[in-house]
Enzyme design. Structure first.
Site, PDB file in Angstrom:
ATOM      1  N   GLU A 135       3.402  -1.580 -52.970  1.00 48.77           N
ATOM      2  CA  GLU A 135       3.736  -0.325 -52.276  1.00 48.77           C
ATOM      3  C   GLU A 135       2.520   0.512 -51.914  1.00 48.77           C
ATOM      4  OE1 GLU A 135       5.115  -1.130 -55.310  1.00 48.77           O
ATOM      5  OE2 GLU A 135       6.992  -0.061 -55.582  1.00 48.77           O
TER       6      GLU A 135
ATOM      7  N   ASP B 245       7.551  -2.368 -57.313  1.00 51.20           N
ATOM      8  CA  ASP B 245       7.869  -1.960 -58.687  1.00 51.20           C
ATOM      9  C   ASP B 245       9.126  -2.638 -59.221  1.00 51.20           C
ATOM     10  OD1 ASP B 245       5.651  -0.345 -58.827  1.00 51.20           O
ATOM     11  OD2 ASP B 245       6.706   1.450 -58.160  1.00 51.20           O
TER      12      ASP B 245
ATOM     13  N   ASP C  77      11.784  -1.398 -60.741  1.00 50.25           N
ATOM     14  CA  ASP C  77      13.057  -0.681 -60.819  1.00 50.25           C
ATOM     15  C   ASP C  77      13.880  -0.897 -59.544  1.00 50.25           C
ATOM     16  OD1 ASP C  77      11.632   0.773 -58.998  1.00 50.25           O
ATOM     17  OD2 ASP C  77      11.471   2.586 -60.222  1.00 50.25           O
TER      18      ASP C  77
ATOM     19  N   GLU D  23      14.447   1.037 -56.965  1.00 50.24           N
ATOM     20  CA  GLU D  23      13.754   1.451 -55.746  1.00 50.24           C
ATOM     21  C   GLU D  23      12.776   0.366 -55.313  1.00 50.24           C
ATOM     22  OE1 GLU D  23      14.156   4.411 -53.026  1.00 50.24           O
ATOM     23  OE2 GLU D  23      14.986   4.551 -55.048  1.00 50.24           O
TER      24      GLU D  23
ATOM     25  N   TYR E  80       4.308   0.913 -66.601  1.00 49.94           N
ATOM     26  CA  TYR E  80       5.097   1.560 -65.541  1.00 49.94           C
ATOM     27  C   TYR E  80       5.690   2.869 -66.029  1.00 49.94           C
ATOM     28  CZ  TYR E  80       8.129   1.936 -61.474  1.00 49.94           C
ATOM     29  OH  TYR E  80       8.749   2.363 -60.327  1.00 49.94           O
TER      30      TYR E  80
ATOM     31  N   ARG F 181       8.145   4.851 -64.798  1.00 48.89           N
ATOM     32  CA  ARG F 181       9.566   5.212 -64.638  1.00 48.89           C
ATOM     33  C   ARG F 181      10.392   4.298 -65.533  1.00 48.89           C
ATOM     34  NH1 ARG F 181       7.854   5.504 -59.170  1.00 48.89           N
ATOM     35  NH2 ARG F 181       7.616   7.666 -58.535  1.00 48.89           N
TER      36      ARG F 181
ATOM     37  N   HIS G 281      11.733  -2.233 -69.130  1.00 45.09           N
ATOM     38  CA  HIS G 281      11.256  -3.218 -70.091  1.00 45.09           C
ATOM     39  C   HIS G 281      10.531  -2.617 -71.277  1.00 45.09           C
ATOM     40  CE1 HIS G 281      11.499  -5.777 -66.331  1.00 45.09           C
ATOM     41  NE2 HIS G 281      12.323  -6.344 -67.167  1.00 45.09           N
TER      42      HIS G 281
END
Length: 765
Positions: free
Chosen positions: A9, A82, A84, A86, A287, A289, A332
């Site tokens: 991203e 990522d 998740d 999104e 990560y 989030r 995770h």
């Protein structure tokens, strides 16, 4: 291009990953989402299973074109967005938009950007998880439906250019409900009695504080009690010692990191997430989030090794915390440093502070419990039943406290680290002095950004990725809420003191209800919230919003069809929208405050097309004044309203020009000719003197000169946008990274000769 194309991203993330993969891989960035719903259209076919219509925004067309070209030339395309929902949706949009093929496209995920994690991900690729994509799609489509259908109602019934959101409106309701709770709260006075005793058999300078176990409602009751204590013999009547332990807090999740960074570092929620994003993209933390408190076995092992080597084996205790949050199945691991041995990092001061906080929390979670001794002593006299309590907590073994102590939103009640002298039941307690201080019961605290996140998480509303944008939308995007301070109310109180057998009284002014950095609803926010709750009660109900989140989780697990979740919501929702549009009821807020004692005209607080205001009189004699930020129609007093009509105020003249104090959109300011000079919060526009105004005007006009040489015609000036060099009527930028305070004349000359002066660029036709 032959070989491998990796798409992530962000450019920062691309740069970090490129270092690990080497020349056989080309890493490119999609710069976030490459397509979305139309900006100004619904883009959803409600008659065909809520099918979305996605478009590539104009600012992303060049990126998409470059990625298409690179993908065609690559043997294998690795989608590494990522982990998740999104991120999964971004990978799916890339697959669809770039025309990728399953046979040479692989999806990889990792929750830390380290060489081992990246290489491991490449060894274990998978396909795009359409369940996660559908969960993200369901949220996006549902939020679009709510926004597009409710916003026109708000435009027609309240004010143009308003908007509503499914989660944001529920968060707004929380803030508004809390404000009303505070407005309706009736604070009560009470008297708290605190004594200072000298225990028998201790050194003459030893004094112990004790608090009476009863509060008095009136000054007379408190005075009578102190009178009864004159000449009374106090002694220790009970001693209770308990050894206890304290366990460290779990490693950070998104919400706990946001809360702790707000308490310890004074970071806003969006600031915390922005800094954490940079740390993650540079491979320094996992990560950011997540709602998991789990740590990998590698992290547990390296933490244990570090603790044993640096603190000793007795400080180590390996723990694995259980995740309590709903919907945490896709996360995770907790937020932790990628390498425990890195106790500090290079970077900005903010990045270093946030990293240190994450590092300490992670390592402390694997340290031994702290052992404490809690002592509770009661002292009394035969004259009355009330007892004085002496409390203290002594740390016997610091354990994890050696490294880190979690903050709380409320002040600590017990005295930490106080060591009491040895006392026994029956020991005399000589009274040195007593004080009966007037206090007030406290209304519930307003939400801060961090406590609002905590409340949303408790209610099951929103997920890690939604907290920061939700608050940012309310405070910056819509202006329904502002983040600010409440000054509190000044109250005169009388306090009592008993010393040497005499009771004396003193009067002072206390400030009650003052709060800093809180979320304050604006009038428009309260009106919008009230309207939505009145007409869409079920839709903006806390429980209903939480249940929708659970349904999204079920979609992510493959247990529900995303179209059905939206269909079950949309049908009753759309029916209410139609009914609300048909009725002719309009939102009308008005409150009569009283009469102006000078003119005899009625003062009324109202809400109009341009926001909340107060009106004096009616007919041809009407006068208007806008409410200041933070003032509400339902709480503004007559006295506060009358002050609004005082401005603009001519304070006097300076150099033949009127000096006028007035109030604008961003608060009070001084108008001096064509100049507008902002007024610091410490000044009141109604009472500020002419001398103070002139001082502020001169201060604004005087440049802050860091360095000056008349001979060379060189000045280094601290300007509004940072320091710069002024020479021969031209301004020169100081190179980035250069400390302006360290410049000398020779260095300034070098910058002047090697750079062009700043100035407005001519437009090319």
């Amino acid at each position: 291009m032959e070989g491998n194309l990796v798409i992530v991203e962000s450019p920062a993330k691309a740069g970090t990953i490129q270092k690990f993969l080497g020349k056989d891989y080309v890493v490119k960035s999609s710069f976030g989402h490459i397509r979305d719903l139309h900006d100004n259209e619904l883009s959803i076919d409600v008659n065909d299973g809520f099918k979305p219509e996605y478009v590539i925004p104009s600012d992303k067309k060049k990126v998409v074109s470059e990625l298409k070209k690179a993908a065609k030339e690559a043997e294998t395309v690795w989608l590494a967005s990522d982990e998740d929902r999104e991120g999964e949706a971004i990978s799916w949009h890339l697959f669809e938009t770039l025309g990728l093929k399953k046979e040479n496209t692989k999806r990889i995920v990792f929750h830390e950007i380290t060489k081992n994690a990246i290489l491991n991900a490449i060894e274990h690729p998978r396909e795009i998880d359409l369940n996660l994509v559908n969960a993200q799609q369901a949220r996006r489509i549902l939020d679009r439906l709510v926004g597009f259908e409710i916003s026109p109602i708000l435009w027609r019934k309240i004010q143009p250019k308003l908007s509503a959101g499914r989660v944001q409106s529920v968060a707004l309701r929380l803030v508004v409900d809390r404000e009303r709770e505070i407005l309706n709260y009736k604070k009560e006075r009470y008297y708290r009695v605190e004594a200072l005793f000298h225990p028998e058999g201790t050194a003459s300078n030893v004094a112990v504080k004790a608090l009476l176990d009863k509060k008095f409602q009136t000054l007379e009751e408190a005075q009578a009690f102190l009178g009864n204590c004159i000449g009374a013999d106090f002694q220790v009547c009970a001693i209770d010692k308990k050894e206890g332990s304290r366990t460290p807090a779990a490693p950070f999740t998104t919400s706990t990191l946001q809360q702790e960074a707000a308490r310890k570092l004074r970071f806003s929620v969006s600031q915390t997430m922005s800094i954490a994003q940079k740390l993650y993209e540079h491979g320094l933390i996992t990560y950011m989030r997540t709602d998991s408190t789990n740590l990998s076995s590698l992290a547990l092992g390296t933490s244990k090794k570090f603790i044993c080597e640096n603190f000793g084996e007795e400080y180590s205790k390996t723990r694995q915390y259980k995740t309590k949050s709903k919907g945490a199945q896709e996360a995770h691991e907790a937020i932790r440093p990628t390498y425990i041995e890195n106790t500090s990092i290079e970077g900005t001061a903010q990045e270093q502070r946030l990293y240190e906080l994450i590092w300490k929390r992670t390592v402390a979670s694997q340290m031994a419990d702290a052992k404490v001794m809690k002592t509770d002593i009661k002292a009394g006299t035969g004259r009355f039943d009330e007892k004085f309590n002496v409390q203290a907590t002594q740390v016997l073994f610091d354990g994890f406290l050696k490294l880190y102590m979690e903050s709380t939103d409320e002040p600590q009640q017990e005295e930490e680290g106080v060591i009491l002298p040895e006392m026994h039941i029956g020991d005399k307690m000589e009274q040195l002095e007593m004080a009966a201080d007037c206090r007030f019961t406290n209304a519930p605290s307003r939400y801060s950004e961090a406590t609002l996140v905590k409340k949303l998480e408790e209610l099951g509303i929103g997920r890690p990725s939604t907290y920061a944008p939700t608050i940012s939308t309310l405070t910056k995007g819509r202006g329904y809420i502002i983040k600010g301070d409440k000054p509190g109310e000044k109250v005169t109180v009388t306090n009592l003191k008993l010393k040497n057998g005499k009771i004396t009284s003193s009067t002072k002014t206390e400030v009650t209800g003052a709060e800093k950095g809180r979320l304050l609803p604006q009038e428009i926010g309260m009106i919008v919230s009230d309207f939505l709750v009145d007409h869409f009660k079920d839709i903006f109900d806390y429980g209903f919003t939480a249940s929708i989140e659970e349904e999204f989780d079920q979609v992510a697990e493959g247990e529900r069809e995303w179209n059905n979740v939206i269909g079950n919501f949309y049908e009753p929702f759309h029916k209410i929208v139609d009914e609300t549009l048909k009725n002719k009821e309009y939102s009308h807020v008005e409150r009569e405050l009283g009469t102006d004692p000078e003119s005899g005209l009625t003062i009324t607080a109202k809400f109009g097309q341009y926001g909340p205001y107060v009106q004096k009189g009616d007919g041809d004699r009407k006068q208007y004044a806008s409410l200041a930020p933070g003032q509400l129609i339902e709480s503004i007093t007559l006295e506060e309203a009358l002050k609004l009509f005082v401005l603009p105020r001519i304070v006097g003249q300076h150099e033949g020009t009127d000096v006028i104090c007035t109030k604008g959109k961003y608060g009070p300011y001084i108008k001096f000719g064509t100049q507008n000079v902002s007024m610091p919060k410490t000044y009141d526009p109604i009472t500020i003197s002419l001398e103070q105004c002139i001082e502020l005007i001169n201060k604004k006009n005087a440049p802050n000169i860091i360095l000056a040489s008349e001979e060379e015609d060189i000045q280094v000036i601290e300007g509004a946008y940072g320091p710069y060099i002024k020479h021969a009527g031209h301004n020169y930028k100081i190179p980035r990274g250069t400390d302006a305070g360290s410049l000398d004349i020779e260095k300034c000359k070098e910058i002047i000769t090697t750079t062009q002066p700043t100035g407005r660029k001519k437009r090319r036709s």
